[in-house]
Design an enzyme around this catalytic site. Structure first.
Site, PDB file in Angstrom:
ATOM      1  N   HIS A  44      39.401  43.951  49.354  1.00 36.06           N
ATOM      2  CA  HIS A  44      38.294  44.423  49.006  1.00 36.06           C
ATOM      3  C   HIS A  44      37.831  45.988  49.768  1.00 36.06           C
ATOM      4  O   HIS A  44      37.193  46.148  50.485  1.00 36.06           O
ATOM      5  CB  HIS A  44      36.884  43.583  49.467  1.00 36.06           C
ATOM      6  CG  HIS A  44      37.193  42.720  49.184  1.00 36.06           C
ATOM      7  ND1 HIS A  44      37.477  42.073  49.006  1.00 36.06           N
ATOM      8  CD2 HIS A  44      35.645  42.432  47.801  1.00 36.06           C
ATOM      9  CE1 HIS A  44      37.081  40.847  47.777  1.00 36.06           C
ATOM     10  NE2 HIS A  44      36.014  41.285  47.002  1.00 36.06           N
ATOM     11  N   THR A 169      33.716  32.748  63.706  1.00 38.52           N
ATOM     12  CA  THR A 169      33.804  31.527  63.176  1.00 38.52           C
ATOM     13  C   THR A 169      33.433  31.837  62.092  1.00 38.52           C
ATOM     14  O   THR A 169      31.931  32.064  62.077  1.00 38.52           O
ATOM     15  CB  THR A 169      33.494  29.837  63.452  1.00 38.52           C
ATOM     16  OG1 THR A 169      34.307  29.436  64.612  1.00 38.52           O
ATOM     17  CG2 THR A 169      34.233  29.331  61.817  1.00 38.52           C
ATOM     18  N   MET A 170      34.176  32.111  60.436  1.00 38.83           N
ATOM     19  CA  MET A 170      33.444  32.923  59.382  1.00 38.83           C
ATOM     20  C   MET A 170      34.418  31.886  58.306  1.00 38.83           C
ATOM     21  O   MET A 170      35.230  32.476  58.123  1.00 38.83           O
ATOM     22  CB  MET A 170      33.747  34.366  59.810  1.00 38.83           C
ATOM     23  CG  MET A 170      32.917  35.069  58.642  1.00 38.83           C
ATOM     24  SD  MET A 170      32.419  36.861  58.373  1.00 38.83           S
ATOM     25  CE  MET A 170      34.447  36.538  57.835  1.00 38.83           C
ATOM     26  N   ASP A 172      33.703  33.559  54.416  1.00 40.58           N
ATOM     27  CA  ASP A 172      33.559  34.518  53.527  1.00 40.58           C
ATOM     28  C   ASP A 172      34.212  34.105  52.209  1.00 40.58           C
ATOM     29  O   ASP A 172      35.759  34.273  52.270  1.00 40.58           O
ATOM     30  CB  ASP A 172      34.272  35.743  53.845  1.00 40.58           C
ATOM     31  CG  ASP A 172      33.903  36.956  52.961  1.00 40.58           C
ATOM     32  OD1 ASP A 172      33.837  36.634  51.695  1.00 40.58           O
ATOM     33  OD2 ASP A 172      34.491  38.130  53.575  1.00 40.58           O
ATOM     34  N   MET A 173      33.145  33.911  51.249  1.00 40.32           N
ATOM     35  CA  MET A 173      34.143  33.058  49.825  1.00 40.32           C
ATOM     36  C   MET A 173      33.446  33.586  48.433  1.00 40.32           C
ATOM     37  O   MET A 173      31.882  33.102  48.483  1.00 40.32           O
ATOM     38  CB  MET A 173      34.738  31.850  50.061  1.00 40.32           C
ATOM     39  CG  MET A 173      33.017  30.593  50.789  1.00 40.32           C
ATOM     40  SD  MET A 173      33.332  28.880  50.609  1.00 40.32           S
ATOM     41  CE  MET A 173      31.524  28.656  50.969  1.00 40.32           C
ATOM     42  N   LYS A 225      30.988  21.829  40.956  1.00 37.74           N
ATOM     43  CA  LYS A 225      29.733  22.343  42.430  1.00 37.74           C
ATOM     44  C   LYS A 225      30.153  24.150  42.823  1.00 37.74           C
ATOM     45  O   LYS A 225      28.884  24.415  42.916  1.00 37.74           O
ATOM     46  CB  LYS A 225      30.735  21.511  43.604  1.00 37.74           C
ATOM     47  CG  LYS A 225      30.666  20.719  43.165  1.00 37.74           C
ATOM     48  CD  LYS A 225      31.370  20.001  44.688  1.00 37.74           C
ATOM     49  CE  LYS A 225      31.706  18.252  44.099  1.00 37.74           C
ATOM     50  NZ  LYS A 225      31.838  17.419  45.312  1.00 37.74           N
ATOM     51  N   GLY A 304      37.905  31.919  59.655  1.00 41.80           N
ATOM     52  CA  GLY A 304      38.159  33.907  60.054  1.00 41.80           C
ATOM     53  C   GLY A 304      38.975  33.389  61.139  1.00 41.80           C
ATOM     54  O   GLY A 304      38.618  34.864  61.518  1.00 41.80           O
TER      55      GLY A 304
END
Length: 332
Positions: A44, A169-170, A172-173, A225, A304
């Protein structure tokens, strides 16, 4: 090949200025593309830049547009992006959500008529660096079949949740097993996907990124899901922004533009003191990372945390760019 941050930013800036983008806008946009790439999110950052320029040349992106606030309801605001540059607008909207959270404890900005924000994690990280929980998501053009279908009718609709821990803590999905950007990264590297990422032309699960890129039968994460979560994220973003849904973006636009996005910031320190916050977060992280490993050679990962190392490596040793991608940028 390897390039420095300044070389990369300079290449982006040159291309943007050649499109008559204002100097300040070009500088800020080039900076964001370069920072995304330096952080290790090539899909990205540098890899996405030629596509961004294509949309700019096509008129999908209006570089001198100014986002406008439409509605203000205390902690909630509704904005119209006016199809301005996506990453610059998203940064501004998360900044605004943080300002609202400073006043109200929580801030929510719903944005319509937006463009692709590039790396969504940038905006969650932006909030977490300032001590806020950052949550954001976007809808998209239909690029994924809903569970049980083979025709694309839902978006990958990436969701970001960032926590102000040390390190940050992240999650990103995208709502697919892999974003299309990550399919490209693996294809360019000549790699299979580590797990199934979609279906082949015969309806069988496959790890071949090129096959999935071509037939667009990408696999929702968690099967039904991920499909369901994609749908409700689209619904919320559409309603809160009074903007376009995946269906509208797909059926009414010639490309992916005019999407709807949500930015949420929560000021944790209004609810818990800093020392208690840090202790609770550290206990969570320690409890997870001290679990017995399934493979002694594979560390237990927290989402992350790898970005800190990736950023350090790229700053020390240079940023690795695929030769074919660099050639595309030089030709723009």
């Amino acid at each position: 090949m390897k390039v420095t941050f300044e070389e990369l930013k300079g290449a982006f800036y040159r291309v943007l200025r050649s499109r008559n983008i204002a100097e300040d806008t070009a500088d800020k946009c080039a900076e964001m593309f370069a920072r995304t790439t330096e952080s290790g999110v090539y899909s990205h950052g540098v890899n996405r830049f030629p596509r961004f320029i294509q949309q700019l040349d096509n008129g999908d992106i209006i570089p001198d547009a100014k986002p406008q606030r439409v509605t203000s309801l205390g902690a909630i605001e509704q904005w119209d992006a006016q199809r301005a540059i996506g990453n610059l607008t998203a940064k501004k909207m998360m900044d605004r959500a943080i300002e609202l959270a400073s006043d109200h404890g929580i801030g929510l900005v719903a944005l319509r008529n937006a463009n692709h924000w590039m790396r969504g994690g940038s905006y969650g990280w932006q909030a977490a660096e300032k001590g806020y929980i950052g949550i954001c998501w976007t809808n998209s053009i239909a690029v994924m079949p809903p569970w049980g279908a083979k025709e694309c009718r839902i978006g990958t609709n990436p969701l970001i949740v960032a926590i102000p821990s040390t390190p940050i803590t992240m999650v990103d999905m995208s709502m697919s097993m892999f974003s299309y950007g990550m399919l490209e990264v693996n294809r360019l590297a000549g790699r299979e996907l580590p797990v199934d990422g979609g279906f082949d032309d015969n309806g069988q699960l496959t790890k071949e990124p090129g096959v999935i890129e071509k037939n667009r039968r990408i696999l929702p994460m968690g099967y039904w899901k991920g499909s369901g979560l994609s749908i409700v994220l689209d619904m919320i973003a559409t309603l809160l922004s009074n903007g376009s849904s995946v269906a509208e973006v797909t059926q009414e636009n010639s490309d992916e533009y005019g999407v709807s996005q949500i930015f949420i910031a929560i000021e944790v320190d209004k609810l818990i003191d800093g020392a208690t916050r840090d202790a609770k977060l550290q206990r969570i992280m320690d409890f997870i990372t001290t679990a017995e490993r399934a493979d002694d050679n594979v560390a237990i990962r927290l989402p992350g945390h790898e970005f800190t190392k990736l950023l350090d490596d790229n700053r020390r040793h240079g940023i690795t760019i695929d030769d074919s991608v660099w050639a595309k940028i030089q030709a723009l």
